[in-house]
Design an enzyme around this catalytic site. Structure first.
Site, PDB file in Angstrom:
ATOM      1  N   LYS A  18      -2.996   5.384   2.113  1.00 21.59           N
ATOM      2  CA  LYS A  18      -2.669   5.638   0.705  1.00 21.59           C
ATOM      3  C   LYS A  18      -3.886   5.579  -0.222  1.00 21.59           C
ATOM      4  O   LYS A  18      -3.981   6.369  -1.164  1.00 21.59           O
ATOM      5  CB  LYS A  18      -1.621   4.638   0.215  1.00 21.59           C
ATOM      6  CG  LYS A  18      -0.213   4.919   0.701  1.00 21.59           C
ATOM      7  CD  LYS A  18       0.722   3.877   0.103  1.00 21.59           C
ATOM      8  CE  LYS A  18       2.166   4.196   0.343  1.00 21.59           C
ATOM      9  NZ  LYS A  18       3.065   3.313  -0.404  1.00 21.59           N
ATOM     10  N   ASP A  59       6.008   6.438  -5.913  1.00 18.93           N
ATOM     11  CA  ASP A  59       6.596   5.082  -5.857  1.00 18.93           C
ATOM     12  C   ASP A  59       7.022   4.607  -7.243  1.00 18.93           C
ATOM     13  O   ASP A  59       8.008   3.885  -7.385  1.00 18.93           O
ATOM     14  CB  ASP A  59       5.591   4.080  -5.277  1.00 18.93           C
ATOM     15  CG  ASP A  59       5.540   4.126  -3.753  1.00 18.93           C
ATOM     16  OD1 ASP A  59       6.472   4.687  -3.149  1.00 18.93           O
ATOM     17  OD2 ASP A  59       4.567   3.605  -3.177  1.00 18.93           O
TER      18      ASP A  59
HETATM   19  P1  NAP Z   1      -0.725  -3.909   0.052  1.00 20.44           P
HETATM   20  O1  NAP Z   1      -1.424  -2.939  -0.838  1.00 20.44           O
HETATM   21  O2  NAP Z   1      -1.327  -4.289   1.364  1.00 20.44           O
HETATM   22  O3  NAP Z   1      -0.503  -5.268  -0.813  1.00 20.44           O
HETATM   23  C1  NAP Z   1       0.151  -6.365  -0.251  1.00 20.44           C
HETATM   24  C2  NAP Z   1       0.248  -7.495  -1.271  1.00 20.44           C
HETATM   25  O4  NAP Z   1       0.978  -8.558  -0.643  1.00 20.44           O
HETATM   26  C3  NAP Z   1      -1.102  -8.090  -1.676  1.00 20.44           C
HETATM   27  O5  NAP Z   1      -1.055  -8.503  -3.023  1.00 20.44           O
HETATM   28  C4  NAP Z   1      -1.235  -9.305  -0.761  1.00 20.44           C
HETATM   29  O6  NAP Z   1      -1.951 -10.387  -1.322  1.00 20.44           O
HETATM   30  C5  NAP Z   1       0.207  -9.757  -0.631  1.00 20.44           C
HETATM   31  N1  NAP Z   1       0.412 -10.433   0.653  1.00 20.44           N
HETATM   32  C6  NAP Z   1       0.310  -9.887   1.895  1.00 20.44           C
HETATM   33  N2  NAP Z   1       0.585 -10.817   2.832  1.00 20.44           N
HETATM   34  C7  NAP Z   1       0.837 -11.983   2.148  1.00 20.44           C
HETATM   35  C8  NAP Z   1       1.167 -13.299   2.553  1.00 20.44           C
HETATM   36  N3  NAP Z   1       1.294 -13.623   3.846  1.00 20.44           N
HETATM   37  N4  NAP Z   1       1.367 -14.239   1.602  1.00 20.44           N
HETATM   38  C9  NAP Z   1       1.256 -13.922   0.285  1.00 20.44           C
HETATM   39  N5  NAP Z   1       0.929 -12.685  -0.155  1.00 20.44           N
HETATM   40  C10 NAP Z   1       0.739 -11.727   0.759  1.00 20.44           C
HETATM   41  O7  NAP Z   1       0.741  -3.415   0.386  1.00 20.44           O
HETATM   42  P2  NAP Z   1       1.697  -2.524  -0.541  1.00 20.44           P
HETATM   43  O8  NAP Z   1       1.487  -1.096  -0.212  1.00 20.44           O
HETATM   44  O9  NAP Z   1       1.516  -2.983  -1.936  1.00 20.44           O
HETATM   45  O10 NAP Z   1       3.141  -2.908   0.021  1.00 20.44           O
HETATM   46  C11 NAP Z   1       3.699  -4.191  -0.192  1.00 20.44           C
HETATM   47  C12 NAP Z   1       5.137  -4.247   0.305  1.00 20.44           C
HETATM   48  O11 NAP Z   1       5.940  -3.342  -0.426  1.00 20.44           O
HETATM   49  C13 NAP Z   1       5.303  -3.848   1.783  1.00 20.44           C
HETATM   50  O12 NAP Z   1       6.272  -4.668   2.340  1.00 20.44           O
HETATM   51  C14 NAP Z   1       5.783  -2.427   1.712  1.00 20.44           C
HETATM   52  O13 NAP Z   1       6.553  -2.067   2.844  1.00 20.44           O
HETATM   53  C15 NAP Z   1       6.642  -2.487   0.464  1.00 20.44           C
HETATM   54  N6  NAP Z   1       6.795  -1.166  -0.175  1.00 20.44           N
HETATM   55  C16 NAP Z   1       8.060  -0.680  -0.267  1.00 20.44           C
HETATM   56  C17 NAP Z   1       8.262   0.547  -0.853  1.00 20.44           C
HETATM   57  C18 NAP Z   1       9.667   1.078  -0.966  1.00 20.44           C
HETATM   58  O14 NAP Z   1       9.815   2.279  -1.222  1.00 20.44           O
HETATM   59  N7  NAP Z   1      10.674   0.251  -0.817  1.00 20.44           N
HETATM   60  C19 NAP Z   1       7.171   1.284  -1.363  1.00 20.44           C
HETATM   61  C20 NAP Z   1       5.890   0.736  -1.262  1.00 20.44           C
HETATM   62  C21 NAP Z   1       5.722  -0.502  -0.659  1.00 20.44           C
HETATM   63  P3  NAP Z   1      -3.566 -10.349  -1.566  1.00 20.44           P
HETATM   64  O15 NAP Z   1      -3.750  -9.446  -2.735  1.00 20.44           O
HETATM   65  O16 NAP Z   1      -3.892 -11.760  -1.861  1.00 20.44           O
HETATM   66  O17 NAP Z   1      -4.132  -9.794  -0.293  1.00 20.44           O
END
Ligand code: NAP
Length: 281
Positions: free
Chosen positions: A68, A101
């Site tokens: 992405k 999104d």
């Molecule tokens: P990303 O860019 O990798 O960001 C992940 C975020 O989660 C970061 O802020 C990270 O913290 C935090 N994080 C990860 N592991 C953690 C842990 N063990 N403890 C505390 N914080 C943690 O991912 P993303 O693209 O934003 O996606 C995040 C979630 O949203 C995923 O589960 C994804 O599947 C979901 N999502 C769903 C949709 C939908 O359509 N439903 C769309 C997009 C995303 P740090 O900043 O400190 O690393």
């Protein structure tokens, strides 16, 4: 009949449920010349992979983990993609990359009756791409935003980049107090982290030892499991909770509309997505 091809790229990509929902929509609308497939592209050949798909006549693709952010440099990002810092939909006819999104999230909130967002408190958990999409949409709608993330500097940067007043919760106690105090509309808590997602469904971003205020609305972007521990917490304290399946469907529907120019059948896509998630092992 010339086939019109679209799809989703990622790595790995086997578990994507996007093909099920898009192909169900094509079928329901009698769009037999359209096909949506999933394409695994390793990160080191992303540029080559995108060029190949375009040269083979693909109309567009959805972009998922881990491409992405990297895709930003390979397309013309529109205003939303630039703000969010990530592309999730590409139209090869224009080379424009966007991020649906934001639309998916905001439309799903509205579908759950959460549309009066002006001055509503919203606690965002996380500071990655999904959190940026949520903050972008909620800030535009006039919500009052506070972010909590394990890396608070990253949260500050996210808010700065998005032109939102910096408001970071240093800990869960602070977050709970802020949500609880001087309430107007029911506050919203949005989980934008993968914490609680299959196969670690027992995890919860909000620690058990911390006070969880009653009567909250939780929106968890996770949809597998269908009910996360965070959602249970809200429901067990007189609140409401929704998972992210509707957001997934609606961001896909926005891409569908962009590529085809046809109004997507949301109910058909929702049903297909639901069945596809249930079939995942
Ligand atoms: P990303 O860019 O990798 O960001 C992940 C975020 O989660 C970061 O802020 C990270 O913290 C935090 N994080 C990860 N592991 C953690 C842990 N063990 N403890 C505390 N914080 C943690 O991912 P993303 O693209 O934003 O996606 C995040 C979630 O949203 C995923 O589960 C994804 O599947 C979901 N999502 C769903 C949709 C939908 O359509 N439903 C769309 C997009 C995303 P740090 O900043 O400190 O690393």
């Amino acid at each position: 009949m010339t086939q019109k091809r679209v799809g989703v790229i990622g790595y790995p990509i086997e578990h994507s449920i996007s093909p099920a929902m898009h192909n169900a929509a094509f079928k329901a609308l009698g769009m037999d010349d359209w096909l949506y497939d999933k394409i695994a592209i390793p990160p080191d050949v992303l540029k080559l992979g995108l060029r190949e798909l375009r040269d083979h006549g693909y109309i567009g693709v959805n972009v998922t983990i881990p491409h992405k952010q990297a895709a930003m440099a390979l397309v013309k990002p529109d205003e939303i993609a630039q703000a969010v810092g990530a592309v999730n939909t590409i139209d090869f006819r224009t080379s424009v990359g966007t991020n649906t999104d934001v639309q998916g999230f905001m439309e799903d909130l509205a579908a759950h009756g959460i549309d009066d967002l002006a001055d509503r408190k919203a606690l965002i958990i996380g500071a990655g791409g999904a959190a940026r999409a949520a903050v972008y949409g909620l800030a535009k709608a006039g919500a009052r935003i506070v972010v909590i993330n394990r890396d608070s500097e990253k949260a500050e940067k996210m808010l700065r980049d998005l032109g939102v007043m910096p408001a970071i919760a240093p800990d869960w106690e602070y977050a709970a107090q802020w949500l609880f105090a001087m309430r107007g509309k029911t506050p919203l808590i949005v989980n934008c982290t993968p914490v609680g997602m299959y196969p670690r469904g027992g995890d919860c971003p909000w620690p058990d030892e911390a006070w969880f205020p009653h009567d909250m609305i939780v929106y968890d972007m996770i949809y597998r499991p269908a009910k996360t521990r965070l959602m249970w917490k809200a429901e067990n304290t007189y609140g409401k909770a929704y998972n992210g399946l509707g957001m997934l469907v609606r961001q896909g529907a926005a891409a569908f509309k962009l590529w085809t120019g046809v109004e997507p059948p949301i109910d058909v896509m929702m049903q297909a997505a639901q069945e596809a998630v249930e079939q995942l092992v």
